[in-house]
Each structure stands twice: as C-alpha cells, then as structure tokens.
Write an enzyme that holds these catalytic residues in place. Structure first.
Site, PDB file in Angstrom:
ATOM      1  N   ASP A 192       4.996  -2.607  11.497  1.00  0.00           N
ATOM      2  CA  ASP A 192       3.550  -2.320  11.480  1.00  0.00           C
ATOM      3  C   ASP A 192       2.947  -2.255  12.884  1.00  0.00           C
ATOM      4  O   ASP A 192       1.992  -1.513  13.118  1.00  0.00           O
ATOM      5  CB  ASP A 192       2.779  -3.295  10.581  1.00  0.00           C
ATOM      6  CG  ASP A 192       3.035  -4.752  10.912  1.00  0.00           C
ATOM      7  OD1 ASP A 192       3.849  -5.040  11.805  1.00  0.00           O
ATOM      8  OD2 ASP A 192       2.417  -5.613  10.263  1.00  0.00           O
ATOM      9  N   SER A 245       7.235  -4.958   7.607  1.00  0.00           N
ATOM     10  CA  SER A 245       6.814  -5.757   8.753  1.00  0.00           C
ATOM     11  C   SER A 245       7.467  -7.127   8.821  1.00  0.00           C
ATOM     12  O   SER A 245       6.807  -8.159   8.729  1.00  0.00           O
ATOM     13  CB  SER A 245       5.305  -5.869   8.740  1.00  0.00           C
ATOM     14  OG  SER A 245       4.781  -4.580   8.644  1.00  0.00           O
ATOM     15  N   ARG A 252       0.825  -1.197   0.000  1.00  0.00           N
ATOM     16  CA  ARG A 252       0.000   0.000   0.000  1.00  0.00           C
ATOM     17  C   ARG A 252       0.853   1.239   0.000  1.00  0.00           C
ATOM     18  O   ARG A 252       1.856   1.304   0.709  1.00  0.00           O
ATOM     19  CB  ARG A 252      -0.905   0.025   1.243  1.00  0.00           C
ATOM     20  CG  ARG A 252      -2.322  -0.426   0.918  1.00  0.00           C
ATOM     21  CD  ARG A 252      -3.294  -0.330   2.061  1.00  0.00           C
ATOM     22  NE  ARG A 252      -2.741   0.208   3.281  1.00  0.00           N
ATOM     23  CZ  ARG A 252      -3.247   1.261   3.916  1.00  0.00           C
ATOM     24  NH1 ARG A 252      -4.283   1.905   3.434  1.00  0.00           N
ATOM     25  NH2 ARG A 252      -2.715   1.667   5.050  1.00  0.00           N
TER      26      ARG A 252
HETATM   27 MG    MG Z   1      -1.130  -4.989   7.721  1.00  0.00          MG
END
Ligand code: MG
Ligand code: ADP
Length: 482
Positions: free
Chosen positions: A209, A156, A92
């Site tokens: 994250d 992450s 994203r």
């Molecule tokens: Mg996520």
C-alpha cells in the site's frame, strides 16, 4: 490536498489541577510521553542508520524491500484496471479508469474482513476475496468479458518480492494470522481462488500500500519522493537510486531507480532508541506479535487507543480516576477494562473537543464506554492523555520523513510526500504536529510546508495499484524489446 482533519485543542499543563497525587501522576505522564527536539534528532539519526543497513544486506530490521517497480510515472498512463486492497480493516475492490494527464475515475466496493477470516485458513480468506471480486464484477456488468482484466493486488504485509507479481509473505502484522500463508506467494493463492470461481481476472502486480500511495501521489505530482501509510499500521516507501541498493542481486533493470518498500513499522525492534513507556510494553506484550513492529505500535491507528487505555486503567487502579463508591467504580470500569475498547477514533473526537467544561469529551466517554458522570477534572486528564499519545505518534512518525528526505538529499530542492490512512486523514492536528516536528528536525528549511509538501493520497491502494499494474505492463514491453 492537505489533511482535512479538524484542529486539536490542547490542554495546558497548568490547567491540570487535582489532588496532589493526581497532579504528580500527570506530571510524570507528561514527562514520559513528551519528546523534545534533541530526542527526535536521535530517533531520526538512528532511522537513517537502519535504512542504510537495510539497503546493504538482507534481514535488517527495516527490511528495505525492493518493490520491482522501476522508474517513474509519466502521468500519461491510461486504461481500465482492477485494484484490490487488503489493508487491515477493510477489503476494497476498485475499478480504476486511468485517463492520462494525471486524471482517473474509480468505482469501488468495500467489505469488512471478519476476525474469523483474519485468523483462519488462508484458503478461506482467498475464497472470500475471490467472491467479493466476483460480486463486484457482476455489479459493474463486467462478469462476462472476453479479455481478462489486470488486477493490482495491494497486499499490505511484509512480502519479499521476487518479481512485480511474485513474492513470499514473511510474517503477518496488524492482527492477521491466517494459517498456510507465511512462506507462500499471496498472488498465487489469490489467483488459484479466482480460477476456482472462474473469475476472469489476472493478478498482474503485487503492490504494497505504501508503494501504491507513492504512485497515486506521483500521478499528478511528479516531485513525489515517498508514500506513507498512517492507518491501521504504519509504513513507508520512497524512490531510491539502483546504485545505492547495495544488496540488489536482481541484475539489470529498465531504469536506474526503484521504489523501496521500507517496512519501517519494525524500526527499533531492538529497543535501542524508541522512548517506550510501561504502557507501550504492556501493549506489546499483550499483542499477537510481541517484540515486533515496535515503531508501528507507537504511531499507528490500531494501537493509539489501546496505549491511551493502558494509561487510563493504570490511573483507575491507582484510584486516581473514576474513584467513587465501590459499586459504581466496578460497574464503570467494566467496558474500559476490555482490551481494545478505547478506539483511536475516540481520541480524535476528544482531541477536537473545544467546549468549556469538556462536555463533548464527557459525552463521548458516556456513549462509547458507559462512563457516566465523568467530572470535569477527569475529562481534562483523559483529554490530556489522548493529546500526549497522539502528539507523540505524530512527532515520531515525522522522524521517518525527515530520515527519507535527508537520506535522499531532497532537503534543499523539496519534494511531495503522499500519505494515506485514517489516522493522517482524520486525527485532529496530526499533520500540523508532523510539520512542527519536521521543522525542528530540518531547521535549515525556511518554509517547511512549501518544501516538504505532505498531502493526502487518498486512493493509494486503488489508483496506485492500477498504476503499478500499468508499470508492470510497461516493464514487460521494455524487457521484450531489449
Ligand atoms: Mg489502507
Ligand atoms: P487500513 O489501514 O486498514 O487501510 P485505514 O487507513 O482506514 O485502514 O485505518 C484504519 C485505522 O484507523 C483503524 O485502526 C482505526 O483505529 C483508525 N481510525 C479510524 N477512524 C479514525 C479517526 N476518526 N481518527 C483516528 N483514527 C481512526
């Protein structure tokens, strides 16, 4: 905002009627997957012990990685930032406008990371990310701007950080295995790719994250103690006092508190306490990271469907499920025999089924796995197995929260816990089951929901990353004037 997932409809054990063999099997499965209060307490206690080990020395199972994010938010943070989230399933890119007073606006774009990119050369993955950022900036009319935009990079995976925007990848998790990345700095690799494409962006913060989730929750809830991810993987971060981080060798900090990225997915890799079943062992053995992330493999979205599938195929092999004439059984078992074919999202749908004859469950199995003409008895068994796997996950996940709350001594005063991830957001009653386990673990708390306030921190990787980039700037200022 609490989780908006629907309610799970549980199957009563005394409804599980079938042949004596089927009934005996189900009794055994219920026994293996049910975790009582006493057992939860043991898991929690072990968890606290492992947290302490991680704070004391490098190389502990729960790594307890200092995030270099110092101090707390004021809620007044402002400005335009980019955020990038490489979380597991999607990539994203987000433009975040922090407006102060805990308010913000975001615009984002999402794209899938192919299996090929996940396991190919790291350079290809970084080029792909740079391209996505480039396209996004063009869409937003920001491609030609004079000043570089600051970007918070939510990466992450277990990274040993050395600065707020420097770190070294220790190992891949969640199905990633790019070559040329372990032991390297993901920030530098991405920055190089951005430079190659002349994208005017500076990677100013490397964000886990969980840390992003904690910060985004804290932007308007000042009593936030921790951030959790319950999505593809599972992990947590919380605010720790500097003087309790015994292994810290980073010198003077701008605050007496720092966020710790726990990397708790690896909890109990030594198999001392987790109630592993043969289905968990099968999953672990067949995963791309055997013997690693054992706790994560029992509680996160990537794995729950596969655990369930392992139970179902075991039943099929024992002729306790899908037993018809030979040809039909063979045709039927084709799809469910395939690795990872039973998605965790199917469990969500099955658990939400409240129809009298389990018609919705039957339909889900038919549409997604070509299992036609499932009997009501079979549907009931399958629904029960989803429930057992899902409930065990929620209860085990709650142990981490109880451990954090007790370790930090926040039980009496209470706290907010921000949680992100599709499992927490969409899995029926996941939050409810966590609260139930928490009240068993913290019997001294009279109103668990008002004291340990779980809440969806949906845009952790966007807003949280932007806030981290903002904190990075603040720390730089303090250091410059010190
Ligand atoms: Mg996520
Ligand atoms: P990420 O962890 O990659 O940031 P998500 O938080 O969206 O992404 O988590 C994706 C994981 O959540 C997938 O592994 C998937 O199995 C699981 N998942 C997706 N939708 C659902 C659902 N409706 N119910 C339960 N789990 C889901």
């Amino acid at each position: 905002m609490a989780s908006k997932a629907p309610q799970a409809y549980e199957v009563n054990a005394n409804e599980l009627t079938g042949t004596p063999e089927q009934e005996a099997y189900m009794r055994d499965i219920i026994d293996q997957f049910t975790i009582d209060t006493k057992y939860l307490e043991q898991v929690r206690d072990r968890f606290m012990l492992e947290m302490q080990k991680g704070l004391d020395k490098e190389g502990a199972t729960i790594a307890m990685i200092p995030s270099f994010v110092e101090g707390r938010l004021t809620g007044k943070e402002e400005g335009n930032f980019l955020a990038l989230d490489l979380g597991g399933t999607n990539l994203r890119v987000v433009l975040v406008t922090l407006e102060g007073q805990g308010k913000y606006k975001t615009v984002s774009s999402k794209s899938r990371v192919s299996e090929e990119l996940k396991t190919g050369p790291m350079r290809n993955l970084c080029d792909y990310i740079a391209e996505c950022v480039d396209t996004f900036l063009t869409e937003q009319g920001l491609e030609n701007q004079e000043i570089e935009l600051n970007l918070g990079y939510t990466f992450s995976f277990p990274v040993l950080q050395t600065k707020i925007n420097r770190g070294v990848l220790s190992t891949w998790t969640k199905g990633f295995a790019c070559t040329g990345a372990v032991g390297k700095d993901p920030v530098l690799l991405l920055q190089d790719a951005l430079l190659r494409k002349h994208v005017p962006v500076k990677v100013s913060a490397l964000v886990n994250d969980t840390v992003g989730t904690l910060l985004s929750n804290a932007y308007n809830k000042p009593n936030t103690l921790a951030g959790l991810i319950l999505g593809t993987g599972a992990n947590g971060a919380y605010i720790e006092k500097m003087n309790k981080i015994n292994k810290w060798k980073g010198g003077k900090t701008t605050s007496d508190e720092m966020i710790i990225n726990m990397e708790f997915g690896a909890f109990d890799n030594e198999r001392q306490i987790l109630p592993l079943t043969r289905f968990d062992n099968k999953l672990d053995r067949e995963s791309i990271n055997p013997h690693a992330q054992l706790y994560e493999k029992m509680i996160s979205g990537m794995y729950l469907g596969e655990i369930t599938r392992n139970v179902l195929t075991d039943m099929i092999d024992r002729e306790l499920l899908l037993k018809r004439d030979e040809n039909t059984s063979f045709a039927w078992s084709k799809e469910i025999s395939r690795h990872w074919s039973f998605e965790t999202a199917f469990m969500s749908n099955i658990e939400a089924d409240n129809s009298a004859d389990f018609s919705y469950t039957k339909e889900i199995l038919d549409t997604n796995l070509s299992l036609h003409d499932i009997t009501t008895t079979e549907a009931k068994f399958i629904k029960k197995i989803c429930e057992l796997v899902g409930k065990r996950a929620a209860r085990l996940a709650a142990c981490s929260i109880a451990a954090i709350v007790q370790h930090t001594g926040a039980t009496q005063a209470g706290c907010d816990i921000g949680i992100d991830g599709s499992l927490y957001e969409f899995y029926p009653s996941f939050e409810n089951r966590m609260y139930e386990a928490l009240s068993e673990l913290l019997p001294e708390v009279s109103d668990i929901r008002k004291t340990i306030r779980l809440g969806l921190a949906k845009d952790g990787s966007g807003v949280g990353a932007a806030l981290t980039a903002c904190v990075a700037a603040r720390m730089e200022k303090v250091q410059a004037t010190a």
